[in-house]
Design a protein around this motif. Structure first.
Motif, PDB file in Angstrom:
ATOM      1  N   GLY A   1     -58.256  60.804 -33.684  1.00  0.00           N
ATOM      2  CA  GLY A   1     -58.796  59.451 -33.606  1.00  0.00           C
ATOM      3  C   GLY A   1     -59.325  59.143 -32.224  1.00  0.00           C
ATOM      4  N   ALA A   2     -59.733  57.889 -32.036  1.00  0.00           N
ATOM      5  CA  ALA A   2     -60.303  57.468 -30.749  1.00  0.00           C
ATOM      6  C   ALA A   2     -59.294  57.694 -29.632  1.00  0.00           C
ATOM      7  CB  ALA A   2     -60.709  56.005 -30.808  1.00  0.00           C
ATOM      8  N   GLY A   3     -59.734  58.430 -28.604  1.00  0.00           N
ATOM      9  CA  GLY A   3     -58.808  58.784 -27.533  1.00  0.00           C
ATOM     10  C   GLY A   3     -59.233  58.304 -26.177  1.00  0.00           C
ATOM     11  N   ALA A   4     -60.195  57.405 -26.121  1.00  0.00           N
ATOM     12  CA  ALA A   4     -60.635  56.873 -24.835  1.00  0.00           C
ATOM     13  C   ALA A   4     -61.217  55.489 -25.054  1.00  0.00           C
ATOM     14  CB  ALA A   4     -61.667  57.803 -24.193  1.00  0.00           C
ATOM     15  N   GLY A   5     -61.295  54.737 -23.978  1.00  0.00           N
ATOM     16  CA  GLY A   5     -61.833  53.379 -24.040  1.00  0.00           C
ATOM     17  C   GLY A   5     -60.786  52.338 -23.712  1.00  0.00           C
ATOM     18  N   ALA A   6     -61.238  51.274 -23.056  1.00  0.00           N
ATOM     19  CA  ALA A   6     -60.306  50.236 -22.605  1.00  0.00           C
ATOM     20  C   ALA A   6     -59.597  49.557 -23.770  1.00  0.00           C
ATOM     21  CB  ALA A   6     -61.058  49.209 -21.763  1.00  0.00           C
ATOM     22  N   ASP A   7     -60.327  49.316 -24.863  1.00  0.00           N
ATOM     23  CA  ASP A   7     -59.732  48.600 -26.001  1.00  0.00           C
ATOM     24  C   ASP A   7     -58.590  49.384 -26.635  1.00  0.00           C
ATOM     25  OD1 ASP A   7     -60.699  46.000 -26.488  1.00  0.00           O
ATOM     26  OD2 ASP A   7     -62.642  46.805 -27.092  1.00  0.00           O
ATOM     27  N   VAL A   8     -58.834  50.693 -26.913  1.00  0.00           N
ATOM     28  CA  VAL A   8     -57.799  51.467 -27.597  1.00  0.00           C
ATOM     29  C   VAL A   8     -56.626  51.757 -26.662  1.00  0.00           C
ATOM     30  CG1 VAL A   8     -59.301  52.468 -29.328  1.00  0.00           C
ATOM     31  CG2 VAL A   8     -59.058  53.615 -27.129  1.00  0.00           C
ATOM     32  N   THR A   9     -56.917  51.927 -25.356  1.00  0.00           N
ATOM     33  CA  THR A   9     -55.827  52.140 -24.403  1.00  0.00           C
ATOM     34  C   THR A   9     -54.963  50.886 -24.315  1.00  0.00           C
ATOM     35  OG1 THR A   9     -57.182  53.674 -23.118  1.00  0.00           O
ATOM     36  CG2 THR A   9     -55.234  52.764 -22.034  1.00  0.00           C
ATOM     37  N   ALA A  10     -55.612  49.722 -24.246  1.00  0.00           N
ATOM     38  CA  ALA A  10     -54.868  48.461 -24.203  1.00  0.00           C
ATOM     39  C   ALA A  10     -54.035  48.275 -25.464  1.00  0.00           C
ATOM     40  CB  ALA A  10     -55.830  47.294 -24.023  1.00  0.00           C
ATOM     41  N   SER A  11     -54.603  48.667 -26.608  1.00  0.00           N
ATOM     42  CA  SER A  11     -53.845  48.513 -27.856  1.00  0.00           C
ATOM     43  C   SER A  11     -52.632  49.426 -27.875  1.00  0.00           C
ATOM     44  CB  SER A  11     -54.741  48.779 -29.068  1.00  0.00           C
ATOM     45  OG  SER A  11     -55.096  50.148 -29.144  1.00  0.00           O
ATOM     46  N   GLY A  12     -52.745  50.614 -27.251  1.00  0.00           N
ATOM     47  CA  GLY A  12     -51.592  51.505 -27.153  1.00  0.00           C
ATOM     48  C   GLY A  12     -50.504  50.935 -26.275  1.00  0.00           C
ATOM     49  N   ILE A  13     -50.890  50.322 -25.155  1.00  0.00           N
ATOM     50  CA  ILE A  13     -49.928  49.652 -24.275  1.00  0.00           C
ATOM     51  C   ILE A  13     -49.263  48.502 -25.018  1.00  0.00           C
ATOM     52  CG2 ILE A  13     -49.709  48.271 -22.161  1.00  0.00           C
ATOM     53  CD1 ILE A  13     -52.087  49.923 -21.071  1.00  0.00           C
ATOM     54  N   PHE A  14     -50.075  47.748 -25.734  1.00  0.00           N
ATOM     55  CA  PHE A  14     -49.561  46.611 -26.506  1.00  0.00           C
ATOM     56  C   PHE A  14     -48.545  47.094 -27.546  1.00  0.00           C
ATOM     57  CE2 PHE A  14     -49.023  42.547 -27.636  1.00  0.00           C
ATOM     58  CZ  PHE A  14     -49.944  41.867 -28.411  1.00  0.00           C
ATOM     59  N   ALA A  15     -48.858  48.219 -28.193  1.00  0.00           N
ATOM     60  CA  ALA A  15     -47.930  48.770 -29.196  1.00  0.00           C
ATOM     61  C   ALA A  15     -46.601  49.153 -28.555  1.00  0.00           C
ATOM     62  CB  ALA A  15     -48.570  49.978 -29.871  1.00  0.00           C
ATOM     63  N   ASP A  16     -46.639  49.706 -27.344  1.00  0.00           N
ATOM     64  CA  ASP A  16     -45.394  50.038 -26.636  1.00  0.00           C
ATOM     65  C   ASP A  16     -44.604  48.784 -26.301  1.00  0.00           C
ATOM     66  OD1 ASP A  16     -46.288  52.997 -24.650  1.00  0.00           O
ATOM     67  OD2 ASP A  16     -45.467  52.779 -26.669  1.00  0.00           O
ATOM     68  N   ILE A  17     -45.287  47.708 -25.922  1.00  0.00           N
ATOM     69  CA  ILE A  17     -44.602  46.441 -25.628  1.00  0.00           C
ATOM     70  C   ILE A  17     -43.899  45.921 -26.878  1.00  0.00           C
ATOM     71  CG2 ILE A  17     -44.997  44.008 -25.044  1.00  0.00           C
ATOM     72  CD1 ILE A  17     -47.337  45.022 -23.236  1.00  0.00           C
ATOM     73  N   ILE A  18     -44.617  45.952 -27.996  1.00  0.00           N
ATOM     74  CA  ILE A  18     -44.029  45.494 -29.257  1.00  0.00           C
ATOM     75  C   ILE A  18     -42.852  46.391 -29.650  1.00  0.00           C
ATOM     76  CG2 ILE A  18     -44.472  45.179 -31.726  1.00  0.00           C
ATOM     77  CD1 ILE A  18     -47.379  44.483 -30.930  1.00  0.00           C
ATOM     78  N   ARG A  19     -42.989  47.693 -29.379  1.00  0.00           N
ATOM     79  CA  ARG A  19     -41.909  48.634 -29.691  1.00  0.00           C
ATOM     80  C   ARG A  19     -40.638  48.252 -28.938  1.00  0.00           C
ATOM     81  NH1 ARG A  19     -44.733  53.038 -28.865  1.00  0.00           N
ATOM     82  NH2 ARG A  19     -45.443  53.202 -31.015  1.00  0.00           N
ATOM     83  N   ILE A  20     -40.799  47.854 -27.674  1.00  0.00           N
ATOM     84  CA  ILE A  20     -39.640  47.400 -26.898  1.00  0.00           C
ATOM     85  C   ILE A  20     -39.060  46.131 -27.510  1.00  0.00           C
ATOM     86  CG2 ILE A  20     -38.924  46.431 -24.664  1.00  0.00           C
ATOM     87  CD1 ILE A  20     -40.847  48.398 -23.332  1.00  0.00           C
ATOM     88  N   GLY A  21     -39.932  45.252 -27.963  1.00  0.00           N
ATOM     89  CA  GLY A  21     -39.472  44.019 -28.600  1.00  0.00           C
ATOM     90  C   GLY A  21     -38.649  44.274 -29.840  1.00  0.00           C
ATOM     91  N   ASN A  22     -38.896  45.390 -30.503  1.00  0.00           N
ATOM     92  CA  ASN A  22     -38.175  45.716 -31.730  1.00  0.00           C
ATOM     93  C   ASN A  22     -36.948  46.578 -31.486  1.00  0.00           C
ATOM     94  OD1 ASN A  22     -39.935  44.294 -33.449  1.00  0.00           O
ATOM     95  ND2 ASN A  22     -41.366  46.007 -33.518  1.00  0.00           N
ATOM     96  N   PHE A  23     -36.690  46.921 -30.214  1.00  0.00           N
ATOM     97  CA  PHE A  23     -35.502  47.727 -29.910  1.00  0.00           C
ATOM     98  C   PHE A  23     -34.240  46.917 -30.198  1.00  0.00           C
ATOM     99  CE2 PHE A  23     -37.782  51.170 -28.996  1.00  0.00           C
ATOM    100  CZ  PHE A  23     -37.991  51.612 -27.700  1.00  0.00           C
TER     101      PHE A  23
END
Length: 814
Positions: free
Chosen positions: A792-814
């Motif tokens: 899948g898409a592996g570069a770009g500010a939008d997809v990188t930001a969405s990956g960071i956002f997913a990690d933040i949400i992952r912490i929220g669900n810990f």
């Protein structure tokens, strides 16, 4: 004795009436059952009357619907052997109703008196049919016409009991002399002194039940409806609203006055002085606890017991310099509204008497405006007072609770919550007891206001995440936009309240302990203090917020060196910066250790593949006992973009420049083209696979000339690309002659890793990799021949930001 009242929804059809019977038959006490008209019938009766009064023959079709509803219900409920008597009685009453409608049609008008007579048939018919059904089912039941017991004045449409002594005496005498265990009565209806039918106003069935309960000193009054009690807020607007198990009379009166439709406001008054408890129960879920209303305050309950609202409100304001110091202005203002029989919902007045403002039902606003302007016509003509100012499309929201008076700051908390959610407050009203704090807002903001206040005062299960973000360039700004866009979704669906407390770039940093407004974060940051990484950490640490997360969107080694400080203070770290995880192995392993020791997650999914779940998938494979045998991957979205677009019709320089401008490369594109970025990524995957490896152990077969690698700035680097264009064209031609494509490939196998440019033949998994996509092939003990593929898409500010956002949400669900 008990009094049970069932509303229109509870008796809407034969199936529902059967549920009512099952509830009533379980009552061991002598019971009065007060019922409303069948659901929707009152509206049909009013509609028929309105049509008839305007000479519209369509009223006949509406009448036929009314007739059919009652006849079909009788046939569904009552055995054939018992139907004749009931059908005869009901048809006789329907004939009288039809005659009344015909009369309205012929005279071309409907008087309040005639309207009450017509509308009363809803309860008259429903109560009679239900009583006969109870009898047919073997219950010891009887029917009583409420008009024979409740005596009112002649204020048709909203009549009031004119003499409670007489009404109470009639009720007491009837029940004292009635030997049936169950008596069915119609709610809402009564009769005047002259014997004419009257109604107690919409919701009057509750009132009927309360009057009877008070007269007979009932053990309890049960209001059966379609919800399981009074709620902390309207459950149709606030999904997280909960039933209030216990509530005081005063609190219930406040909530019902301010729109809690489950209870008609005057209901409480007759039973209040006698201390008769009221239970709000659900006909369709009779086992639910519901709400019990009593004298005693629940001292263990919340300070704020409920949030209610009234829609369709208008504000009427009278103001002018001629009002100041002039006695009697207020008296005249309120008197004219009283004479017009307009009920005032809320009042506020400036201490200077320069203005008086009241909230009224929107349906009364035209009448109120005309009456007040007529009353103050002289003062208006002299311009001492302005004509009435009317504001429409408003609503009232109110916090209610007996204990609110003993707690400071509730008003501030309420209004600050509304303010932060951009709910504009038009008018505020608060009594000295602080049992009710009310505000007038735009009707369009009601749902937002109720949800915001409910979250503030009731939703303890919401998990709050406090973010401290360093780096707000391409990726960081996209992340802030995504957080702002998804904030409401996260609250409603994932129970996460994500707040950005601190942000920093290389020049300035800014903190707001209540949460930075993501609407204007750029301007706030520009006015912030000078950026300092040490002071930034000190501020984060001193705030000591729960669920704090440091987010690094930079490519700075200095910033990555601070991770240990954050993790050691139980502050989670989320980063797209690859330097820390690709630094010396001892530093990488130390960070992992600190994260575990201090229970502070350290997540870096975006280090490899931007938003693709590559590391997370790898972790799951390892955790489940699988073993990595080999990894093959195209891990640079920027390099894939470059080689997918580079040809003999383009120049290498132009394609690289385009990739930089579109945000695919690092700010320094040499980091991507040198292969060091891909080397770091395969290193991280190797380490996450359980191997101890350092960057200098990775073979890097760079395609860039040494002169390009030695440049120290972007201008020189791009100049070198122009200089060596022939060699780049030669690379392309060589691949094209082999009918292959150029791909920069990373590989890990047998503990060894390498990166470099390869010729990819047709049929290979990498051959058709398009754009800036990444692909990873995991060969494992479970996937030895057919690899597990992530693409899948592996570069770009939008997809990188969405990956960071997913990690933040992952912490929220810990």
């Amino acid at each position: 004795m008990k009094v049970l009242k069932f509303g229109g929804t509870s008796v809407a059809n034969a199936n529902n009436i059967e549920l009512v019977k099952n509830i009533v038959k379980n009552s061991k006490n002598k019971t009065a059952v007060v019922v409303s008209a069948f659901g929707g019938v009152t509206d049909l009766l009013l509609n028929a009357a309105e049509l008839a009064s305007t000479h519209n023959k369509e009223y006949k079709n509406v009448f036929l619907k009314i007739e059919e509803r009652h006849i079909s219900t009788i046939k569904e409920l009552i055995p054939v052997s018992n139907q004749s008597k009931v059908l005869s009685k009901v048809k006789s009453e329907l004939n009288i109703l039809e005659t009344l409608l015909e009369g309205a049609f012929f005279i071309g008008e409907i008087t309040p008196k005639l309207s009450d007579k017509i509308v009363s048939y809803g309860e008259l018919l429903s109560s009679y049919i239900i009583s006969e059904y109870f009898i047919a089912e073997g219950l010891n039941a009887s029917y009583k016409d409420s008009r024979e017991l409740l005596k009112t004045n002649t204020n048709y449409g909203k009549a009031a009991i004119y003499n409670f002594e007489e009404t109470n005496s009639l009720i007491q005498n009837y029940f004292n002399n009635n030997n049936n265990q169950i008596t069915v009565l119609g709610g809402f209806i009564a009769s005047s002194i002259k014997g004419d039918s009257t109604t107690l106003g919409r919701g009057g069935s509750d009132y009927t039940a309360a009057i009877i309960a008070a007269a007979v000193d009932a053990k309890s009054l049960e209001i059966w409806t379609d919800v399981s009690g009074m709620y902390t807020a309207n459950p149709k607007l606030v999904k997280q609203a909960k039933a209030i198990e216990n509530i005081s009379y005063q609190e219930a009166m406040e909530l019902s006055h301010f729109g809690a439709k489950v209870l008609y406001p005057p209901t409480i008054q007759p039973v209040l002085s006698k201390g008769i408890p009221i239970a709000i129960k659900n006909t369709f879920n009779p086992d639910a606890i519901g709400t019990t209303i009593t004298k005693n305050l629940d001292k263990n309950g919340k300070t704020v017991r409920g949030i209610s609202h009234i829609e369709n409100i208008s504000l009427i304001s009278l103001e002018g310099s001629g009002m100041v110091g002039i006695p009697g202005i207020s008296k005249r203002f309120f008197e004219v509204l009283s004479l017009a029989q307009i009920s005032i919902v809320l009042i506020t007045q400036a201490s200077s008497e320069h203005s008086i403002c009241v909230a009224i039902d929107a349906n009364d606003v035209a009448l109120a405006e005309e009456a007040i302007n007529n009353e103050f016509e002289y003062e208006i003509s002299l311009k001492k007072i302005k004509p009435v100012l009317v504001e429409n499309d408003l609503a009232i929201i109110a916090l209610v609770g007996d204990s609110m008076k003993n707690h400071q700051g509730l008003s501030g908390k309420m209004f600050s919550t509304l303010g932060k959610n951009n709910v504009n407050i038009r008018v505020i009203a608060q009594g000295s007891s602080e049992r009710n704090i009310s505000a007038v807002i735009d009707k369009a903001d009601v749902k937002k206001a109720l949800n915001s206040l409910h979250e503030k005062f009731f939703e303890e299960n919401i998990k709050q995440l406090n973010l401290f973000i360093m780096g707000v360039g391409n990726v960081g700004s996209k992340l802030l936009h995504q957080i702002k866009q998804q904030k409401k979704y996260l609250k409603e669906n994932l129970k996460l309240n994500v707040r950005v407390i601190g942000i920093s770039n290389s020049r300035t940093m800014f903190f707001d302990e209540d949460g930075i407004s993501l609407k204007n974060w750029e301007s706030l940051l520009s006015k912030g203090e000078k950026a300092n990484k040490e002071q930034f950490f000190s501020k984060v640490n001193s705030l000591n917020y729960r669920n704090s997360i440091f987010v690094d969107n930079t490519a700075s080694e200095v910033v990555s060196n601070t991770y240990a400080d954050y993790l050691s203070n139980s502050i989670s770290v989320v980063t797209c910066n690859k330097i820390a995880c690709s630094s010396v192995y001892t530093n990488y392993s130390r960070l992992k250790y600190l994260a575990q020791k201090y229970n502070a997650p350290f997540l870096f999914e975006t280090n490899v593949g931007a938003g693709l779940p590559i590391i997370d998938t790898l972790k799951h494979l390892i955790a489940s006992g699988d073993k990595i045998l080999k990894i093959q991957a195209v891990l640079s979205g920027s390099l894939n973009f470059v080689f997918n677009n580079f040809s003999n019709k383009t120049t290498f320089h132009d394609i690289v420049k385009q990739a930089q401008e579109e945000g695919y490369t690092e700010p320094d594109p040499k980091i991507d083209l040198s292969g060091i970025d891909v080397a770091r990524k395969i290193l991280i995957l190797a380490r996450e696979s359980g191997y101890k490896l350092d960057i200098d152990e990775i073979t890097n077969k760079s395609f860039l000339p040494e002169e390009s690698l030695q440049t120290t700035n972007n201008n020189d680097f791009f100049a070198s690309l122009i200089k060596f264009e022939p060699s780049f064209q030669e690379m392309y031609t060589e691949a094209a002659n082999k009918d292959a494509k150029l791909k920069y490939v990373a590989q890990f196998e047998d503990g060894k890793a390498s990166v470099g440019l390869q010729h990819i033949p047709k049929g290979h998994d990498f051959y058709n990799l398009e754009g800036s996509d990444n692909i990873v092939l995991f060969f494992t003990e479970r996937y030895p021949n057919q690899p597990l593929i992530i693409k899948g898409a592996g570069a770009g500010a939008d997809v990188t930001a969405s990956g960071i956002f997913a990690d933040i949400i992952r912490i929220g669900n810990f």
